[in-house]
Design a protein around this motif. Structure first.
Motif, PDB file in Angstrom:
ATOM      1  N   ILE A 111      19.715 -11.705  10.878  1.00  0.00           N
ATOM      2  CA  ILE A 111      19.902 -10.217  11.112  1.00  0.00           C
ATOM      3  C   ILE A 111      18.692  -9.495  10.705  1.00  0.00           C
ATOM      4  O   ILE A 111      18.190  -9.630   9.592  1.00  0.00           O
ATOM      5  N   ASP A 112      17.984  -8.844  11.653  1.00  0.00           N
ATOM      6  CA  ASP A 112      16.893  -7.886  11.283  1.00  0.00           C
ATOM      7  C   ASP A 112      17.269  -6.859  10.692  1.00  0.00           C
ATOM      8  O   ASP A 112      18.220  -6.028  11.223  1.00  0.00           O
ATOM      9  N   LEU A 113      16.870  -6.679   9.525  1.00  0.00           N
ATOM     10  CA  LEU A 113      17.555  -5.344   8.618  1.00  0.00           C
ATOM     11  C   LEU A 113      17.087  -4.151   8.952  1.00  0.00           C
ATOM     12  O   LEU A 113      17.252  -3.122   8.560  1.00  0.00           O
ATOM     13  N   GLN A 114      15.861  -4.042   9.622  1.00  0.00           N
ATOM     14  CA  GLN A 114      15.406  -2.619  10.347  1.00  0.00           C
ATOM     15  C   GLN A 114      16.132  -2.381  11.377  1.00  0.00           C
ATOM     16  O   GLN A 114      16.090  -2.664  12.675  1.00  0.00           O
ATOM     17  N   SER A 115      17.165  -1.611  11.258  1.00  0.00           N
ATOM     18  CA  SER A 115      17.935  -1.045  12.074  1.00  0.00           C
ATOM     19  C   SER A 115      17.645   0.096  13.083  1.00  0.00           C
ATOM     20  O   SER A 115      16.338   0.541  12.641  1.00  0.00           O
ATOM     21  N   THR A 120      24.010   3.700  23.704  1.00  0.00           N
ATOM     22  CA  THR A 120      24.852   3.065  24.541  1.00  0.00           C
ATOM     23  C   THR A 120      26.385   3.257  24.026  1.00  0.00           C
ATOM     24  O   THR A 120      26.557   2.729  23.083  1.00  0.00           O
ATOM     25  N   LYS A 121      27.331   3.496  25.230  1.00  0.00           N
ATOM     26  CA  LYS A 121      28.658   3.654  24.864  1.00  0.00           C
ATOM     27  C   LYS A 121      29.019   2.199  24.398  1.00  0.00           C
ATOM     28  O   LYS A 121      28.792   1.281  24.983  1.00  0.00           O
ATOM     29  N   GLY A 122      29.904   2.404  23.332  1.00  0.00           N
ATOM     30  CA  GLY A 122      30.391   1.204  22.621  1.00  0.00           C
ATOM     31  C   GLY A 122      29.449   0.751  21.352  1.00  0.00           C
ATOM     32  O   GLY A 122      30.174  -0.077  20.515  1.00  0.00           O
ATOM     33  N   ILE A 123      28.404   1.375  21.247  1.00  0.00           N
ATOM     34  CA  ILE A 123      27.512   1.167  20.133  1.00  0.00           C
ATOM     35  C   ILE A 123      27.441   2.661  19.347  1.00  0.00           C
ATOM     36  O   ILE A 123      27.906   2.837  18.105  1.00  0.00           O
ATOM     37  N   GLU A 124      26.732   3.468  20.228  1.00  0.00           N
ATOM     38  CA  GLU A 124      26.650   5.066  19.759  1.00  0.00           C
ATOM     39  C   GLU A 124      26.346   5.006  18.088  1.00  0.00           C
ATOM     40  O   GLU A 124      26.921   5.558  17.454  1.00  0.00           O
ATOM     41  N   GLY A 125      25.084   4.508  17.642  1.00  0.00           N
ATOM     42  CA  GLY A 125      24.866   4.346  16.352  1.00  0.00           C
ATOM     43  C   GLY A 125      23.838   3.226  16.028  1.00  0.00           C
ATOM     44  O   GLY A 125      23.014   2.968  16.893  1.00  0.00           O
ATOM     45  N   GLN A 126      23.547   3.001  14.863  1.00  0.00           N
ATOM     46  CA  GLN A 126      22.711   2.024  14.395  1.00  0.00           C
ATOM     47  C   GLN A 126      22.939   0.461  14.824  1.00  0.00           C
ATOM     48  O   GLN A 126      24.274   0.038  14.821  1.00  0.00           O
ATOM     49  N   ASP A 168      34.427   0.470   7.740  1.00  0.00           N
ATOM     50  CA  ASP A 168      33.825  -0.913   7.090  1.00  0.00           C
ATOM     51  C   ASP A 168      32.389  -0.805   7.526  1.00  0.00           C
ATOM     52  O   ASP A 168      31.480  -1.313   7.070  1.00  0.00           O
ATOM     53  N   PHE A 169      32.026  -0.206   8.939  1.00  0.00           N
ATOM     54  CA  PHE A 169      30.822  -0.373   9.470  1.00  0.00           C
ATOM     55  C   PHE A 169      29.807   0.633   8.344  1.00  0.00           C
ATOM     56  O   PHE A 169      28.693   0.198   8.116  1.00  0.00           O
ATOM     57  N   ASP A 170      30.349   1.853   7.885  1.00  0.00           N
ATOM     58  CA  ASP A 170      29.494   2.613   7.390  1.00  0.00           C
ATOM     59  C   ASP A 170      29.424   1.998   5.872  1.00  0.00           C
ATOM     60  O   ASP A 170      28.064   2.085   5.337  1.00  0.00           O
TER      61      ASP A 170
END
Length: 196
Positions: A111-115, A120-126, A168-170
Motif C-alpha cells: 500500500i502506497d501510504l501517500q494517499s 469519484t462516487k463510491g470513494i469520495e475521499g482519501q 473504521d476508515f477514519d
C-alpha cells in the motif's frame, strides 16, 4: 466470553475464554514483549509475538455462487480489525478475481501510504494506491488496474478495491497517516476463505 486472536493476524477460529483472563494476558504480553490489544466493543483480544516488520492483512470469506448481498471481511493492521469489503454484490465469488467488479485477487501487495483525494462516487475521499499496478492473472488472460484502499462510500461495495466501512476508515486513515512519517509503503497480504 472474550475471543482471543492468537497470533494477532490469525484467521482461524478464536480461542474463547472468560473476560477474567484479559488482565493476565496483558501482563504476560508486557513481560515477554508480545503484542496485546483489547477491543472491548467487539470483545476480542489480539495477542501474540510482535511482527518485526509491520504488515497489513485483508481477509474475506466468499461463497462459490454469487449472492445478492454484500459480504464484509476484515482489514487487520497491528492487531486491530477494521470492517472492510472488496468487490460488488453478486460479484464476490470464491476464485473469480479477474471478473469486472470482483474482489482484489489474493496475493502479496504494498500500500502506497501517500494517499490522495479522489472525488469519484463510491470513494469520495482519501485513496491509497495498491501496488503493483496492474495486477495480472496467473494465466496471463486477465488484469486489474487502479486498485486501492479507500472508504466504502455511497453505493455498497467496490469495483475491486478494498473498501473500509464507515468510521473504521477514519480510524485507519489516522493510523496510516502516522505510519507515513516512518515509511512510504506498507506490505499487504490478501487471502480468501471459502464459505462452502
Amino acid at each position: 466470553m472474550t475471543r482471543i486472536i492468537c497470533p494477532t493476524n490469525n484467521w482461524r477460529e478464536p480461542i474463547e475464554a472468560s473476560e477474567d483472563v484479559v488482565p493476565i494476558l496483558k501482563e504476560v504480553a508486557k513481560r515477554v514483549d508480545f503484542a496485546f490489544n483489547y477491543d472491548k466493543t467487539r470483545d476480542k483480544v489480539y495477542f501474540g509475538p510482535q511482527e518485526k516488520d509491520l504488515k497489513a492483512y485483508f481477509v474475506l470469506r466468499l461463497p462459490k455462487k454469487a449472492q445478492s448481498n454484500i459480504i464484509d471481511g476484515v482489514f487487520i493492521l497491528n492487531g486491530r480489525e477494521y470492517k472492510a469489503t472488496s468487490g460488488s454484490p453478486g460479484r464476490q465469488v470464491y476464485g473469480r478475481y479477474f471478473d469486472q467488479c470482483a474482489p482484489i485477487p489474493p496475493g502479496s501487495y504494498e500500500i502506497d501510504l501517500q494517499s490522495y483525494f479522489v472525488a469519484t462516487k463510491g470513494i469520495e475521499g482519501q485513496f491509497y494506491h495498491i501496488l503493483p499496478d496492474p495486477i495480472y492473472a496467473p494465466n496471463g488472460k486477465g488484469r486489474r488496474t487502479e486498485i486501492g484502499l479507500h472508504r466504502d462510500a455511497g453505493a455498497v461495495g467496490t469495483a475491486g478495491c478494498i473498501g473500509v466501512v464507515g468510521r473504521d476508515f477514519d480510524a485507519l486513515h489516522t493510523v496510516l497517516s502516522q505510519l507515513l512519517k516512518k515509511q512510504k509503503r506498507l506490505p499487504l497480504e490478501v487471502s480468501y476463505l471459502c464459505q462452502d
